[in-house]
Design a protein around this motif. Sequence first.
Motif, PDB file in Angstrom:
ATOM      1  N   LYS A 108       0.834  -1.197   0.000  1.00  0.00           N
ATOM      2  CA  LYS A 108       0.000   0.000   0.000  1.00  0.00           C
ATOM      3  C   LYS A 108       0.876   1.258   0.000  1.00  0.00           C
ATOM      4  CE  LYS A 108      -3.719   2.309   2.481  1.00  0.00           C
ATOM      5  NZ  LYS A 108      -4.749   2.189   3.506  1.00  0.00           N
ATOM      6  N   CYS A 244     -12.276   0.918   0.159  1.00  0.00           N
ATOM      7  CA  CYS A 244     -12.291   0.616   1.591  1.00  0.00           C
ATOM      8  C   CYS A 244     -13.135   1.634   2.350  1.00  0.00           C
ATOM      9  CB  CYS A 244     -10.857   0.604   2.120  1.00  0.00           C
ATOM     10  SG  CYS A 244     -10.734   0.516   3.912  1.00  0.00           S
ATOM     11  N   CYS A 247     -10.364   3.809   4.583  1.00  0.00           N
ATOM     12  CA  CYS A 247      -9.313   4.653   3.998  1.00  0.00           C
ATOM     13  C   CYS A 247      -9.572   5.015   2.539  1.00  0.00           C
ATOM     14  CB  CYS A 247      -7.948   3.974   4.140  1.00  0.00           C
ATOM     15  SG  CYS A 247      -7.760   2.537   3.077  1.00  0.00           S
ATOM     16  N   CYS A 256     -10.185  -2.746   3.854  1.00  0.00           N
ATOM     17  CA  CYS A 256      -8.975  -3.320   3.240  1.00  0.00           C
ATOM     18  C   CYS A 256      -8.096  -4.019   4.274  1.00  0.00           C
ATOM     19  CB  CYS A 256      -8.192  -2.254   2.475  1.00  0.00           C
ATOM     20  SG  CYS A 256      -7.230  -1.144   3.501  1.00  0.00           S
ATOM     21  N   CYS A 259      -6.189  -1.739   6.733  1.00  0.00           N
ATOM     22  CA  CYS A 259      -7.015  -1.196   7.816  1.00  0.00           C
ATOM     23  C   CYS A 259      -7.379  -2.286   8.826  1.00  0.00           C
ATOM     24  CB  CYS A 259      -8.256  -0.524   7.253  1.00  0.00           C
ATOM     25  SG  CYS A 259      -7.878   1.013   6.390  1.00  0.00           S
TER      26      CYS A 259
HETATM   27 ZN   LIG Z   1      -8.444   0.714   4.213  1.00  0.00          ZN
END
Ligand SMILES: [Zn+2]
Length: 266
Positions: A108, A244, A247, A256, A259
């Motif tokens: 990410k 998500c 986020c 996600c 998270c």
């Molecule tokens: Zn997320």
Amino acid sequence: MLNFDDKTAVAVSGGKDSVSLLHILAKIEKKHPKASLLAITVDEGIKGYRDEALKIASENCDELGIKHVVTSFRELYGFTLDEIVERLKRKGESGLTPCAYCGVLRRKALNTAARNVGADKLATAHTLDDETQTILLNILHGDVLRIAREKPVTDEAHPKLVQKVKPFCEIPEKETALYAYVRRIRFQSTPCPYASEALRNDIRQMLNRMEEKHTGIKFTVFKSMERIRPALEQIVKKEGLKECYECGEPTTERICKTCQMLRELA
Ligand SMILES: [Zn+2]
């Protein structure tokens, strides 16, 4: 994999593969006036390991005249990997290894950094060895559909995902190492202190043994998967990507993986 006018972000860890890739892409980029190149390093926060790698990555960028962007777990997620490992130890119940956390968080981080600099492509230095290990690892983990998603050139599946390319996917690791040695490129050779993927290590040893006896077997595994992948993709397509809930990053689930992991750690 690359267009003549691409802005390419190279993920540079400081190891031999990524530093060799940076040098080779820099050489190619010089011949294409409309193309541009920059390097991204993720500082996971691993004391006594990442500091040296960061220095090596940045020295190579200086030498090549390439912009170096550094992003960190601490700034993005509020924790260093050292702190995450500490928390995991205290909790004691999580079955996930530091590598599992690091892999998700780094993926990410790289995508976010590449998107923020407006990159068209994100190039990673996965070699033929990495690719064949991952294929077998996914099969042995029972996670075969992942093979459809992690391919040498990813689909433009979502506007927030920078397209990923793996220019070394058909290059054996021995050759990227040889390149670095012959060109006297500086790279970090100490392994990560958390490297603990037991199953991957077994697969690596098995593939190396097989390759010695049956030359070309890594290519065969890789090419076989390239041929099966279109069929796997037919199944994966149905899933689709959402954003998500927490986020806003693309994910197949409501929340996600990043998270979910950060929630568990908090
Ligand atoms: Zn997320």
